[in-house]
Design a protein around this motif. Structure first.
Motif, mmCIF file in Angstrom:
data_model
loop_
_atom_site.group_PDB
_atom_site.id
_atom_site.type_symbol
_atom_site.label_atom_id
_atom_site.label_comp_id
_atom_site.label_asym_id
_atom_site.label_seq_id
_atom_site.Cartn_x
_atom_site.Cartn_y
_atom_site.Cartn_z
ATOM 1 N N GLN A 53 0.836 -1.194 0.000
ATOM 2 C CA GLN A 53 0.000 0.000 0.000
ATOM 3 C C GLN A 53 0.874 1.248 0.000
ATOM 4 O OE1 GLN A 53 -2.712 0.386 3.327
ATOM 5 N NE2 GLN A 53 -4.166 1.554 2.093
ATOM 6 N N SER A 254 -15.379 3.244 -7.701
ATOM 7 C CA SER A 254 -14.750 2.760 -6.476
ATOM 8 C C SER A 254 -13.931 1.525 -6.815
ATOM 9 C CB SER A 254 -15.802 2.423 -5.413
ATOM 10 O OG SER A 254 -16.645 1.366 -5.856
ATOM 11 N N GLY A 255 -12.927 1.254 -6.005
ATOM 12 C CA GLY A 255 -12.089 0.089 -6.231
ATOM 13 C C GLY A 255 -10.666 0.317 -5.758
ATOM 14 N N ARG A 256 -9.762 -0.479 -6.260
ATOM 15 C CA ARG A 256 -8.350 -0.383 -5.880
ATOM 16 C C ARG A 256 -7.518 -0.144 -7.125
ATOM 17 N NH1 ARG A 256 -5.968 -4.348 -1.393
ATOM 18 N NH2 ARG A 256 -7.255 -2.859 -0.198
ATOM 19 N N TYR A 264 -0.427 0.393 -4.105
ATOM 20 C CA TYR A 264 -1.872 0.535 -4.309
ATOM 21 C C TYR A 264 -2.501 1.551 -3.369
ATOM 22 C CZ TYR A 264 -3.121 -2.283 -0.145
ATOM 23 O OH TYR A 264 -3.299 -2.748 1.125
ATOM 24 N N ASP A 266 -6.785 2.835 -2.304
ATOM 25 C CA ASP A 266 -8.210 2.570 -2.473
ATOM 26 C C ASP A 266 -8.912 3.841 -2.914
ATOM 27 O OD1 ASP A 266 -8.220 -0.191 -1.773
ATOM 28 O OD2 ASP A 266 -7.941 0.383 0.318
ATOM 29 N N SER A 268 -12.478 6.045 -4.083
ATOM 30 C CA SER A 268 -13.926 6.229 -3.967
ATOM 31 C C SER A 268 -14.276 7.637 -4.441
ATOM 32 C CB SER A 268 -14.405 6.032 -2.526
ATOM 33 O OG SER A 268 -13.820 6.987 -1.658
ATOM 34 N N THR A 290 -7.076 6.598 -0.622
ATOM 35 C CA THR A 290 -6.616 6.315 0.736
ATOM 36 C C THR A 290 -5.393 5.417 0.690
ATOM 37 O OG1 THR A 290 -8.894 6.454 1.544
ATOM 38 C CG2 THR A 290 -7.273 5.416 2.989
ATOM 39 N N LYS A 296 -4.083 10.170 2.956
ATOM 40 C CA LYS A 296 -5.070 10.225 1.880
ATOM 41 C C LYS A 296 -4.890 11.502 1.073
ATOM 42 C CE LYS A 296 -8.691 11.914 5.072
ATOM 43 N NZ LYS A 296 -7.905 11.721 6.321
#
Length: 329
Positions: A53, A254-256, A264, A266, A268, A290, A296
């Motif tokens: 992440q 929305s998604g990754r 990665y 996330d 939205s 995020t 974020k």
């Protein structure tokens, strides 16, 4: 059901609202770390970037956020006086969704339905043509009772203005044989060539369409390999929802999203994006991304010509960094 197709030109881009596309078709009754492949593997295209992440900071917030908005590599730099700015284009996931949908709307099995005995499996092959050139050849098998169908389609330089595809897909779906209304349509491929404006990719992709009145929902998962840099971008378990309004198009997502250089984040849309039918970019909407440790960032459409990116780089809930006002192009 009404379909939403975006025309993408060099200067301005225009949405056109299509007539019911399927009534005619079925009217008959972290900034660091190591690389490594993620689970999105294929013999053709595999995500090979960073899989941890991303941690969002002041040095990467704009690249991560604009990349997530576009769903791929950002366009080439354009000169703004003495300043070089990356050119923002329409999201790749939106372009691909609408190009595929334009192909779907031309697929017509109405000539075969009604001529076979009830319960028969109807087979046919046809060719449809891109609005900007090329064609797509498909073979389809339809169950005249259940409404289930499946088949294959080959894109041959099929062009919907700014997007060109070449490659083979398999597809399946279902239509309500009583109302002639499309319920779902799914297609996938392990390798397809995609040219989008000045960018060129090889892609592995899956798209699943669900239709409900004027709303179209598209669940998608695709990996793009940039033909110039060989970097890969992964739009993972994304949902795109489109609504047709009177004078504008509204969409949420929305998604990754996996960025090969950072990892990665996330994605939205706390505020849906809105694009006037005579404009190129959103005049309203917010994309929130995020990252690790509650970091974020958000991209806010200020107008049809400008946007800004803000970042919370320490996870305290306050956006202490801002890009200032930026031009979409």
């Amino acid at each position: 059901m009404r379909s939403l197709i975006r025309i993408r030109g060099i200067g301005k881009l225009f949405f056109i609202v299509l007539l019911p596309i399927f009534l005619s078709m079925f009217a008959c009754g972290g900034g660091g770390g190591g690389g490594g492949g993620a689970s999105s593997s294929s013999s053709w295209v595999t995500y090979t970037g960073i899989t941890t992440q991303a941690t969002i900071d002041s040095t990467n917030a704009e690249n991560i956020t604009t990349g997530a908005y576009q769903g791929g590599a950002i366009g080439g730099a354009v000169s703004l006086g003495t300043v070089q700015q990356e050119q923002m284009e329409l999201p790749t996931y939106l372009n691909l969704s609408l190009t595929i949908e334009e192909t779907i709307r031309q697929m017509d099995v109405s000539a075969s339905t009604g001529v076979a005995d009830a319960g028969a499996i109807i087979n046919q092959s046809k060719t449809v043509y891109g609005t900007g050139g090329g064609n797509a050849q498909y073979t389809i098998q339809v169950d005249d009772v259940t409404g289930d169908f499946s088949g294959t389609i080959t894109f041959n330089g099929y062009t919907s203005l700014a997007t060109t595809m070449t490659g083979n897909f398999s597809f399946s779906g279902k239509v309500n044989v009583s109302t002639g209304t499309m319920q779902r349509f799914s297609l996938s491929t392990d390798s397809v060539s995609v040219i989008e404006g000045s960018k060129s990719y090889t892609a592995k992709m899956t798209f699943n369409y669900t239709f409900s009145g004027t709303q179209v929902a598209v669940d998608m998962d695709f990996v793009l390999r940039d033909s110039t840099t060989a970097k890969t971008y992964w739009v993972n378990n994304f949902n795109l929802t489109l609504w047709n309004r009177t004078s504008y198009i509204e969409f949420s997502t929305s998604g990754r999203y996996y960025n090969p250089d950072y990892g990665y984040i996330d994605v939205s849309t706390p505020t849906t994006f809105k694009i006037n039918t005579t404009a190129q970019n959103p005049y309203d909407g917010i994309l929130l991304v995020t990252g690790n440790s509650a970091t974020k960032a958000k991209l806010t459409a200020l107008s049809a010509t400008t946007y800004k990116v803000e970042a919370d780089t320490n996870g305290d809930g306050t956006y202490e960094w801002t890009s200032g006002t930026k031009n979409w192009w």
